[in-house]
Enzyme design. Structure first.
Site, mmCIF file in Angstrom:
data_model
loop_
_atom_site.group_PDB
_atom_site.id
_atom_site.type_symbol
_atom_site.label_atom_id
_atom_site.label_comp_id
_atom_site.label_asym_id
_atom_site.label_seq_id
_atom_site.Cartn_x
_atom_site.Cartn_y
_atom_site.Cartn_z
ATOM 1 N N GLN A 124 -48.871 20.437 39.029
ATOM 2 C CA GLN A 124 -48.449 19.405 37.736
ATOM 3 C C GLN A 124 -49.429 18.560 37.656
ATOM 4 O OE1 GLN A 124 -45.585 18.718 40.902
ATOM 5 N NE2 GLN A 124 -44.016 19.449 39.853
ATOM 6 N N ASP A 154 -42.081 27.731 41.940
ATOM 7 C CA ASP A 154 -42.170 26.897 41.045
ATOM 8 C C ASP A 154 -42.545 25.455 41.999
ATOM 9 O OD1 ASP A 154 -41.027 28.304 39.065
ATOM 10 O OD2 ASP A 154 -39.161 27.499 39.172
ATOM 11 N N MET A 155 -43.008 24.543 41.455
ATOM 12 C CA MET A 155 -43.143 23.273 41.968
ATOM 13 C C MET A 155 -42.233 22.264 41.671
ATOM 14 S SD MET A 155 -45.206 22.006 44.359
ATOM 15 C CE MET A 155 -46.869 22.713 44.611
ATOM 16 N N ARG A 189 -49.997 28.502 38.125
ATOM 17 C CA ARG A 189 -49.351 28.089 36.740
ATOM 18 C C ARG A 189 -49.504 26.659 36.523
ATOM 19 N NH1 ARG A 189 -43.314 27.899 37.074
ATOM 20 N NH2 ARG A 189 -43.497 30.279 36.827
ATOM 21 N N THR A 219 -47.468 25.316 28.855
ATOM 22 C CA THR A 219 -47.250 24.128 27.813
ATOM 23 C C THR A 219 -46.717 24.592 26.497
ATOM 24 O OG1 THR A 219 -48.141 22.027 27.062
ATOM 25 C CG2 THR A 219 -49.505 24.010 27.257
ATOM 26 N N LYS A 236 -37.681 28.842 43.479
ATOM 27 C CA LYS A 236 -37.846 27.240 43.801
ATOM 28 C C LYS A 236 -37.359 27.276 45.333
ATOM 29 C CE LYS A 236 -36.741 24.587 40.001
ATOM 30 N NZ LYS A 236 -37.119 25.915 38.739
ATOM 31 N N ARG A 263 -32.528 18.808 31.965
ATOM 32 C CA ARG A 263 -33.704 18.253 31.951
ATOM 33 C C ARG A 263 -34.547 18.773 30.734
ATOM 34 N NH1 ARG A 263 -33.773 20.191 37.335
ATOM 35 N NH2 ARG A 263 -34.722 22.037 36.834
ATOM 36 N N ARG A 264 -34.091 19.850 30.153
ATOM 37 C CA ARG A 264 -34.582 20.273 28.771
ATOM 38 C C ARG A 264 -34.119 19.332 27.701
ATOM 39 N NH1 ARG A 264 -36.588 23.065 32.022
ATOM 40 N NH2 ARG A 264 -38.211 21.355 31.886
ATOM 41 N N LYS A 292 -47.208 20.201 33.057
ATOM 42 C CA LYS A 292 -47.492 18.587 33.117
ATOM 43 C C LYS A 292 -46.802 18.134 34.367
ATOM 44 C CE LYS A 292 -48.008 17.935 28.017
ATOM 45 N NZ LYS A 292 -47.684 17.295 27.108
ATOM 46 N N GLY A 293 -45.354 18.750 34.552
ATOM 47 C CA GLY A 293 -44.533 18.367 35.492
ATOM 48 C C GLY A 293 -43.315 17.608 34.975
HETATM 49 C C1 LIG Z 1 -43.515 28.349 31.944
HETATM 50 C C2 LIG Z 1 -42.844 27.105 32.280
HETATM 51 C C3 LIG Z 1 -42.996 26.808 33.796
HETATM 52 C C4 LIG Z 1 -42.774 25.622 34.283
HETATM 53 N N1 LIG Z 1 -42.470 25.265 35.671
HETATM 54 C C5 LIG Z 1 -42.436 24.106 36.017
HETATM 55 C C6 LIG Z 1 -42.543 23.941 37.462
HETATM 56 O O1 LIG Z 1 -42.545 24.769 38.301
HETATM 57 N N2 LIG Z 1 -42.556 22.712 37.935
HETATM 58 C C7 LIG Z 1 -42.254 21.387 37.048
HETATM 59 O O2 LIG Z 1 -42.287 20.427 37.459
HETATM 60 N N3 LIG Z 1 -42.252 21.767 35.857
HETATM 61 C C8 LIG Z 1 -42.415 22.860 35.336
HETATM 62 N N4 LIG Z 1 -42.392 23.254 34.042
HETATM 63 C C9 LIG Z 1 -41.832 22.143 32.922
HETATM 64 C C10 LIG Z 1 -43.333 21.486 32.586
HETATM 65 O O3 LIG Z 1 -43.688 20.393 33.651
HETATM 66 C C11 LIG Z 1 -42.953 20.156 31.461
HETATM 67 O O4 LIG Z 1 -41.982 19.279 31.920
HETATM 68 C C12 LIG Z 1 -42.287 21.256 30.091
HETATM 69 O O5 LIG Z 1 -43.256 22.186 29.919
HETATM 70 C C13 LIG Z 1 -42.609 20.055 28.986
HETATM 71 O O6 LIG Z 1 -44.166 19.672 29.028
HETATM 72 P P1 LIG Z 1 -44.896 20.277 27.663
HETATM 73 O O7 LIG Z 1 -46.179 20.674 28.245
HETATM 74 O O8 LIG Z 1 -44.224 21.539 27.071
HETATM 75 O O9 LIG Z 1 -45.119 19.084 26.733
HETATM 76 P P2 LIG Z 1 -44.293 17.855 26.035
HETATM 77 O O10 LIG Z 1 -45.294 16.729 26.694
HETATM 78 O O11 LIG Z 1 -43.061 17.687 26.619
HETATM 79 O O12 LIG Z 1 -44.316 18.163 24.645
HETATM 80 C C14 LIG Z 1 -45.552 18.061 23.899
HETATM 81 C C15 LIG Z 1 -45.448 18.651 22.415
HETATM 82 O O13 LIG Z 1 -44.989 20.067 22.657
HETATM 83 C C16 LIG Z 1 -44.212 20.454 21.421
HETATM 84 N N5 LIG Z 1 -42.721 20.620 21.908
HETATM 85 C C17 LIG Z 1 -42.339 20.491 23.100
HETATM 86 N N6 LIG Z 1 -41.072 20.830 23.279
HETATM 87 C C18 LIG Z 1 -40.733 21.577 22.007
HETATM 88 C C19 LIG Z 1 -39.585 21.875 21.394
HETATM 89 N N7 LIG Z 1 -38.378 22.302 21.986
HETATM 90 N N8 LIG Z 1 -39.696 22.437 19.988
HETATM 91 C C20 LIG Z 1 -40.887 22.391 19.402
HETATM 92 N N9 LIG Z 1 -42.104 21.802 19.889
HETATM 93 C C21 LIG Z 1 -42.052 21.314 21.206
HETATM 94 C C22 LIG Z 1 -44.091 19.018 20.722
HETATM 95 O O14 LIG Z 1 -45.149 19.095 19.846
HETATM 96 C C23 LIG Z 1 -44.410 18.035 21.640
HETATM 97 O O15 LIG Z 1 -44.718 16.900 21.217
HETATM 98 C C24 LIG Z 1 -42.721 24.558 33.499
HETATM 99 C C25 LIG Z 1 -42.745 24.841 32.111
HETATM 100 C C26 LIG Z 1 -43.133 26.030 31.421
HETATM 101 C C27 LIG Z 1 -43.427 26.053 30.018
#
Ligand SMILES: Cc1cc2nc3c(=O)[nH]c(=O)nc-3n(C[C@H](O)[C@H](O)[C@H](O)COP(=O)(O)OP(=O)(O)OC[C@H]3O[C@@H](n4cnc5c(N)ncnc54)[C@H](O)[C@@H]3O)c2cc1C
Length: 308
Positions: free
Chosen positions: A163, A134-135, A184, A226, A100, A288-289, A187-188
């Protein structure tokens, strides 16, 4: 925004709650589900285990929004130490680092962040691995893409993150889809105003699919981050339609989230990269998680209650 999400994000900023969570003994176990640990040795141990399972890794040293140069320097040193260790342990082929820019001084001065990122890229090159930037929130997007462009002049393998909640991202995806470009797509994760970002989840997902197509149509190396089962399926379908072979793109997920799915995709022959955070500053990341998924919060609260 979902009220639970707002509440958790507010808790993340509350000093008393922060101290309570950070010092509760049970936090250790819960944190360990999503964070490799506090030390480089912890990060290397988790990396080894994931690599043995057929996964690849990107490691994030936790610490962001640095407002002093000494802290930025400590972050750089942590990355240099980590890269040395990955090389020494023979893991650099399978593990890269995510950085970051705010953790290496972007809020103080873009040139300082660039200089620090260059030191990390040099060390990554020496170790035989790569770096992804990272963004963060939208106010930093232009600055981060400027730093990326500058780094890529020397190290064309430096990865970008886009994102799909931002209106601008399809244009960025097209611009960054040239040969050799590692991008990469996620969604953001930040709270963004409607002037720059889609507020509606469906719009964010549709934007994700448009960007999947733009990246797969180009000659770069897309990295689809994702956990969303529907989007994972769409990525695989679209990759096949674009004639992409396994190895010409990858799936990415966070450490501790859908680990069975990570293994399933790897067993199908996909490259799967797990984003593994480590370091003492794990609190903001964990919150955040939690905010993203109420089920994670329930898990956390249940663990606190049963030990209480
Ligand atoms: C490798 C990686 C790097 C990232 N880097 C960045 C970054 O640099 N900047 C940034 O802004 N964000 C980053 N993110 C975070 C990202 O932007 C999202 O906030 C985060 O990944 C949640 O979005 P999602 O696409 O997983 O879907 P979500 O909309 O959160 O979830 C969609 C569906 O995924 C499934 N799901 C989600 N979580 C779980 C769980 N715990 N257990 C079971 N099923 C689940 C469910 O079915 C859910 O309905 C990163 C994410 C990943 C995976």
């Amino acid at each position: 925004m979902n009220p639970l999400r707002s509440l958790i994000l507010a808790a993340a900023r509350n000093g008393t709650i922060r101290r309570l969570v950070a010092t509760a003994p049970v936090s250790r176990d819960v944190v360990r589900r999503f964070v490799a640990g506090e030390t480089t040795a912890d990060a290397v141990a988790v990396t080894r285990r994931l690599v043995q399972d057929g996964l690849t890794v990107t490691l994030d040293y936790l610490g962001e929004d640095t407002t002093d140069t000494a802290q930025a320097e400590r972050t750089v040193q942590a990355y240099l130490d980590l890269l040395d260790r990955l090389h020494a342990e023979g893991l650099a082929d399978h593990a890269e680092v995510s950085v970051k820019l705010s953790a290496v001084g972007q809020m103080l001065d873009e040139d300082l962040a660039l200089a620090n990122a260059k030191r990390i890229c040099q060390a990554a090159e020496a170790a035989g691995t790569t770096v992804t930037l990272d963004m963060e929130d939208h106010t930093t997007t232009d600055s981060t893409l400027r730093v990326l462009a500058e780094l890529r002049r020397t190290w064309p393998w430096v990865g970008a993150v886009l994102q799909t909640y931002l209106h601008r991202t399809l244009d960025d995806a097209k611009r960054l889809s040239a040969e050799g470009s590692r991008v990469r797509l996620c969604k953001g994760a930040y709270k963004e105003p409607e002037t720059v970002a889609f507020a509606d989840k469906t719009e964010v997902d549709k934007s994700y699919v448009r960007c999947v197509n733009a990246l797969l149509a180009g000659d770069g190396y897309p990295m689809f981050a994702t956990h969303d089962p529907r989007l994972v399926r769409i990525v695989d379908e679209r990759a096949e339609a674009h004639g992409r072979k396994p190895g010409s793109f990858e799936h990415q997920m966070l450490y501790g989230i859908r680990p069975d799915e990570q293994l399933r995709l790897a067993q199908q022959g996909h490259t799967v990269r797990v984003y593994v955070p480590f370091g003492e500053e794990w609190y903001g990341y964990l919150m955040r998680r939690m905010a993203e998924r109420p089920a994670n919060t329930t898990f956390f609260l249940r663990a606190l209650a049963t030990r209480g």
